[in-house]
Design a protein around this motif. Structure first.
Motif, mmCIF file in Angstrom:
data_model
loop_
_atom_site.group_PDB
_atom_site.id
_atom_site.type_symbol
_atom_site.label_atom_id
_atom_site.label_comp_id
_atom_site.label_asym_id
_atom_site.label_seq_id
_atom_site.Cartn_x
_atom_site.Cartn_y
_atom_site.Cartn_z
ATOM 1 N N UNK A 352 0.835 -1.211 0.000
ATOM 2 C CA UNK A 352 0.000 0.000 0.000
ATOM 3 C C UNK A 352 0.864 1.253 0.000
ATOM 4 N N UNK A 353 1.945 1.250 0.763
ATOM 5 C CA UNK A 353 2.842 2.407 0.789
ATOM 6 C C UNK A 353 3.470 2.653 -0.576
ATOM 7 N N UNK A 354 3.836 1.587 -1.245
ATOM 8 C CA UNK A 354 4.454 1.747 -2.559
ATOM 9 C C UNK A 354 3.411 2.184 -3.584
ATOM 10 N N UNK A 355 2.192 1.673 -3.483
ATOM 11 C CA UNK A 355 1.114 2.148 -4.359
ATOM 12 C C UNK A 355 0.936 3.665 -4.243
ATOM 13 N N UNK A 356 0.779 4.156 -3.025
ATOM 14 C CA UNK A 356 0.500 5.580 -2.826
ATOM 15 C C UNK A 356 1.713 6.441 -3.144
ATOM 16 N N UNK A 357 2.912 5.964 -2.834
ATOM 17 C CA UNK A 357 4.102 6.751 -3.130
ATOM 18 C C UNK A 357 4.437 6.753 -4.607
ATOM 19 N N UNK A 358 4.015 5.733 -5.338
ATOM 20 C CA UNK A 358 4.205 5.760 -6.791
ATOM 21 C C UNK A 358 3.417 6.913 -7.402
ATOM 22 N N UNK A 359 2.212 7.140 -6.911
ATOM 23 C CA UNK A 359 1.432 8.287 -7.378
ATOM 24 C C UNK A 359 2.163 9.590 -7.086
ATOM 25 N N UNK A 360 2.680 9.713 -5.871
ATOM 26 C CA UNK A 360 3.354 10.963 -5.470
ATOM 27 C C UNK A 360 4.611 11.200 -6.289
ATOM 28 N N UNK A 361 5.365 10.138 -6.543
ATOM 29 C CA UNK A 361 6.585 10.319 -7.329
ATOM 30 C C UNK A 361 6.239 10.739 -8.752
ATOM 31 N N UNK A 362 5.133 10.232 -9.281
ATOM 32 C CA UNK A 362 4.700 10.678 -10.596
ATOM 33 C C UNK A 362 4.391 12.157 -10.616
ATOM 34 N N UNK A 363 3.759 12.648 -9.563
ATOM 35 C CA UNK A 363 3.457 14.080 -9.472
ATOM 36 C C UNK A 363 4.738 14.902 -9.433
ATOM 37 N N UNK A 364 5.738 14.425 -8.695
ATOM 38 C CA UNK A 364 7.028 15.133 -8.614
ATOM 39 C C UNK A 364 7.719 15.131 -9.973
ATOM 40 N N UNK A 365 7.703 13.999 -10.639
ATOM 41 C CA UNK A 365 8.360 13.872 -11.940
ATOM 42 C C UNK A 365 7.745 14.807 -12.967
ATOM 43 N N UNK A 366 6.442 15.050 -12.863
ATOM 44 C CA UNK A 366 5.718 15.793 -13.892
ATOM 45 C C UNK A 366 5.432 17.241 -13.521
ATOM 46 N N UNK A 367 6.167 17.780 -12.562
ATOM 47 C CA UNK A 367 5.960 19.177 -12.154
ATOM 48 C C UNK A 367 6.236 20.136 -13.306
ATOM 49 N N UNK A 368 5.560 21.293 -13.243
ATOM 50 C CA UNK A 368 5.728 22.331 -14.261
ATOM 51 C C UNK A 368 6.267 23.608 -13.627
ATOM 52 N N UNK A 369 6.863 24.473 -14.433
ATOM 53 C CA UNK A 369 7.234 25.817 -14.014
ATOM 54 C C UNK A 369 8.105 25.866 -12.773
#
Length: 404
Positions: A352-369
């Motif tokens: 579960x921790x890896x599931x939720x942190x995978x989402x967060x890492x995707x958000x970090x990877x795809x940051x703008x500006x």
């Protein structure tokens, strides 16, 4: 693995990486296994896989690490680049003393079919495993003594003491047991494939020759590259968020959107884009974690239990961890319900921790500006031996550790 004195007959549903690994682990624990796969022949689609040290450890415990290493590549570095500027943001040294002191097993990259073949061969060679293709499970009926599987292709049933549901993201068994709806679409899609390394030219040929895992991070998109199959092939995955996502239409995440999203990237990324396979687009899904993996004599495993986005490169790794934990539990317990409960208790929180942190890492990877600027500033201060933030992902929960 310990061998139980009371062998069970375990049915495994699904012949992908998780299902084959589960069958192998269960047989190595001393049980008889029948694996059923709905396709008429075994095979895997897709391209490359990253196998962090937790996956290499699992493969070692399954007895197939040497076979996987034969065709895999051990990359020297894991590199994050800025997809717009082309500048290196941060990197981890995967071959240095700091890595080997902290992790006993290698970081590998391999073609998905090569990993699948190694597991399939091991199952075919194990006398405790029976493999059946062309069997689509339509119903699973259980009582206090066992589970009876019904198939679409035949009136015959398969009876077993217990069942492992390893039938993937769209698991039919999960749907019948959990009833939590369809997987969640992230609105991102991937175009991926592997091509002969010699076709990489210009700056991309230098990256290919380095054998590093390259992650080019950009606004709402990224590109991943690394060699597979002894360096003969170069794996490329382009991922981006679609502006035209619709849950009722398949007309989104198109090649035209791919070109548009990557149009502002650096020259090196734009040079790689024409070489990315366009044969198929892959919408990316996950689910929220669930608390219940065990339903009487049926237990969930791999994507059927915890489908996750790919941003931590842990989907296959976690399925392999599942399989090893399941085999160890079945080696200690003669009662399948007790073994399934021990397996789920060991694996549920970590997955579960890896599931939720995978989402967060995707958000970090795809940051703008400004978000991307701040991300790059923070990560650029990290050294090549800074494993603290990722070590918990790459280190599985010991079998003796109690659930938290």
């Amino acid at each position: 693995m310990p061998v139980t004195s009371s062998p069970l007959h375990i049915a495994v549903v699904g012949g992908g990486i998780g299902g084959l690994a589960a069958a192998l682990a269960t047989a190595r624990a001393g049980h008889r296994v029948t694996l059923v796969e709905r396709a008429t022949r075994f095979g895997e689609i897709g391209a490359g896989l990253q196998l962090a040290p937790n996956a290499s450890l699992a493969l070692d415990e399954l007895g197939v690490l040497a076979a996987v290493r034969h065709a895999a590549v051990a990359p020297p570095r894991l590199v994050m680049m800025d997809a717009l500027t082309g500048h290196e943001v941060t990197a981890l040294d995967l071959r240095g003393a700091a890595y080997s002191d902290r992790f006993a097993h290698p970081y590998l990259v391999t073609h998905r079919t090569d990993l699948h073949t190694a597991l399939l061969t091991a199952c075919q060679e194990h006398p405790g495993v029976t493999l059946r293709t062309g069997h689509t499970v339509t119903e699973a009926e259980q009582n206090g003594f066992g589970v009876h599987l019904t198939f679409a292709e035949s009136h015959a049933k398969l009876s077993a003491d217990a069942v492992v549901a390893a039938d993937g993201l769209h698991s039919r068994l999960r749907q019948s047991l959990v009833n939590d709806g369809e997987p969640v679409c992230s609105r991102y899609v991937a175009f991926r494939g592997a091509l002969p390394t010699g076709r990489m030219t210009g700056p991309m040929s230098r990256h290919a020759a380095s054998e590093a895992v390259m992650v080019w991070a950009g606004p709402r998109m990224h590109l991943v590259q690394y060699p597979v199959r002894r360096g003969e092939l170069y794996n490329q995955v382009a991922v981006f968020e679609s502006d035209h996502y619709s849950p009722v239409s398949d007309d989104w995440g198109t090649e035209a959107e791919l070109e548009e999203r990557f149009a502002g990237t650096c020259q090196a990324v734009r040079d790689a884009l024409p070489l990315i396979s366009r044969d198929r687009r892959w919408p990316l899904y996950d689910r929220a974690p669930i608390d219940t993996w065990v339903h009487g004599r049926i237990v969930l495993l791999g994507d059927a239990a915890h489908p996750m986005l790919q941003y931590l490169a842990q989907g296959a790794c976690q399925a392999l961890e599942d399989a090893v934990a399941l085999g160890q539990a079945l080696g200690r317990c003669s009662d399948p319900a007790e073994a399934f409960a021990a397996y789920a208790d060991r694996r549920r929180e970590r997955a579960a921790l890896i599931q939720t942190n995978a989402r967060r890492f995707g958000e970090i990877c795809h940051l703008e500006g400004m978000g991307a600027t701040l991300r790059n500033m923070l990560l650029s201060a990290r050294g090549p031996e800074a494993f603290d933030d990722i070590s918990w992902v790459w280190t599985p929960t010991p079998a003796s550790a109690p659930a938290r």
